[in-house]
Design a protein around this motif. Structure first.
Motif, PDB file in Angstrom:
ATOM      1  N   ARG A   4      12.953  11.195  21.608  1.00 32.80           N
ATOM      2  CA  ARG A   4      12.777   9.744  21.636  1.00 32.80           C
ATOM      3  C   ARG A   4      11.735   9.308  20.618  1.00 32.80           C
ATOM      4  O   ARG A   4      11.917   8.310  19.903  1.00 32.80           O
ATOM      5  N   LYS A   7      13.271   9.530  17.171  1.00 28.83           N
ATOM      6  CA  LYS A   7      14.246   8.456  16.971  1.00 28.83           C
ATOM      7  C   LYS A   7      13.531   7.123  16.703  1.00 28.83           C
ATOM      8  O   LYS A   7      13.866   6.410  15.750  1.00 28.83           O
ATOM      9  N   GLN A   8      12.548   6.784  17.536  1.00 33.53           N
ATOM     10  CA  GLN A   8      11.806   5.535  17.361  1.00 33.53           C
ATOM     11  C   GLN A   8      11.071   5.519  16.013  1.00 33.53           C
ATOM     12  O   GLN A   8      11.115   4.527  15.289  1.00 33.53           O
ATOM     13  N   SER A   9      10.427   6.623  15.681  1.00 33.43           N
ATOM     14  CA  SER A   9       9.682   6.705  14.416  1.00 33.43           C
ATOM     15  C   SER A   9      10.615   6.546  13.225  1.00 33.43           C
ATOM     16  O   SER A   9      10.271   5.892  12.240  1.00 33.43           O
ATOM     17  N   TYR A  12      11.570   2.834  12.884  1.00 35.22           N
ATOM     18  CA  TYR A  12      10.469   2.036  12.338  1.00 35.22           C
ATOM     19  C   TYR A  12      10.224   2.382  10.863  1.00 35.22           C
ATOM     20  O   TYR A  12       9.789   1.527  10.088  1.00 35.22           O
ATOM     21  N   ARG A 144       7.576  -4.177  19.162  1.00 32.59           N
ATOM     22  CA  ARG A 144       7.103  -2.779  19.148  1.00 32.59           C
ATOM     23  C   ARG A 144       6.594  -2.362  20.523  1.00 32.59           C
ATOM     24  O   ARG A 144       6.874  -1.271  20.993  1.00 32.59           O
ATOM     25  N   GLU A 147       9.297  -1.587  22.727  1.00 34.56           N
ATOM     26  CA  GLU A 147      10.145  -0.536  22.150  1.00 34.56           C
ATOM     27  C   GLU A 147      11.547  -1.040  21.816  1.00 34.56           C
ATOM     28  O   GLU A 147      12.554  -0.403  22.105  1.00 34.56           O
ATOM     29  N   LYS A 148      11.599  -2.187  21.186  1.00 38.43           N
ATOM     30  CA  LYS A 148      12.855  -2.777  20.711  1.00 38.43           C
ATOM     31  C   LYS A 148      12.968  -2.502  19.209  1.00 38.43           C
ATOM     32  O   LYS A 148      12.921  -3.408  18.377  1.00 38.43           O
ATOM     33  N   ALA A 149      13.108  -1.229  18.868  1.00 35.21           N
ATOM     34  CA  ALA A 149      13.085  -0.804  17.474  1.00 35.21           C
ATOM     35  C   ALA A 149      14.211  -1.431  16.664  1.00 35.21           C
ATOM     36  O   ALA A 149      14.001  -1.842  15.515  1.00 35.21           O
TER      37      ALA A 149
END
Length: 182
Positions: A4, A7-9, A12, A144, A147-149
């Protein structure tokens, strides 16, 4: 957890690369003295530095406040839920005041930055940009924090595309520095 995070990084990172790519694309226009005279390029640098300073002051630390208080265990759930809306309200007021002050004080600021009041229009458009950016920075931080990337990246890409389109339009139209600031 690591998957996770990766994926998030990665998502962004797309927004960050898009932002840098915007500057790279505009360099082709900024670097052409037929489109943006060298003197205007120097003025643009001064305006960029002023923009960063005013944005720091106008933002009054709202993005960091959101991150701190929206997850604070010392607040109730209702208080934590109210943080983004409160920050957005403060950002709207701060952004509006920044626009109004910049618009009204543009001749004085132009005189202080450039030694002439002739660049007051560029200061006015800078104030408008900073006012909107003050509000958008809060919105980005809320995305952010929640967590709505995908939404964060989509809005960042759209903002970058609009910025490039507007700058290119005004430069090609012959607006020079004032055109860039519109």
């Amino acid at each position: 957890m690591l998957r996770r995070l990766f994926k998030q990084s990665s998502i962004y990172a797309v927004a960050s690369v898009t932002s840098k790519l915007t500057g790279f694309i505009l360099l082709a226009y900024y670097g052409d003295p037929d489109i943006l005279p060298k003197a205007d390029f120097g003025y643009l640098g001064a305006l960029d530095a002023a923009k960063m300073f005013v944005l720091l002051v106008a933002g009054v630390g709202l993005p960091l406040g959101i991150l701190r208080f929206a997850s604070s265990p010392q607040l109730t759930e209702a208080e934590r839920a109210a943080v983004p809306a409160t920050a957005l309200g403060v950002a709207l007021v701060a952004g509006g005041l920044t626009m109004a002050a910049g618009w009204g004080l543009a001749p004085l600021a132009s005189e202080a930055l450039f030694g002439t009041a002739a660049r007051a229009d560029a200061i006015r458009w800078l104030a408008v940009f900073v006012g909107f950016k003050t509000v958008s920075d809060v919105s980005y931080t809320v995305l952010r924090q929640r967590e709505k990337a995908g939404a964060f990246v989509l809005i960042g890409v759209v903002e970058s595309l609009l910025l490039v389109a507007a700058v290119v339009f005004f430069l090609i139209r012959g607006g020079g520095l004032t055109g860039v600031m519109k």
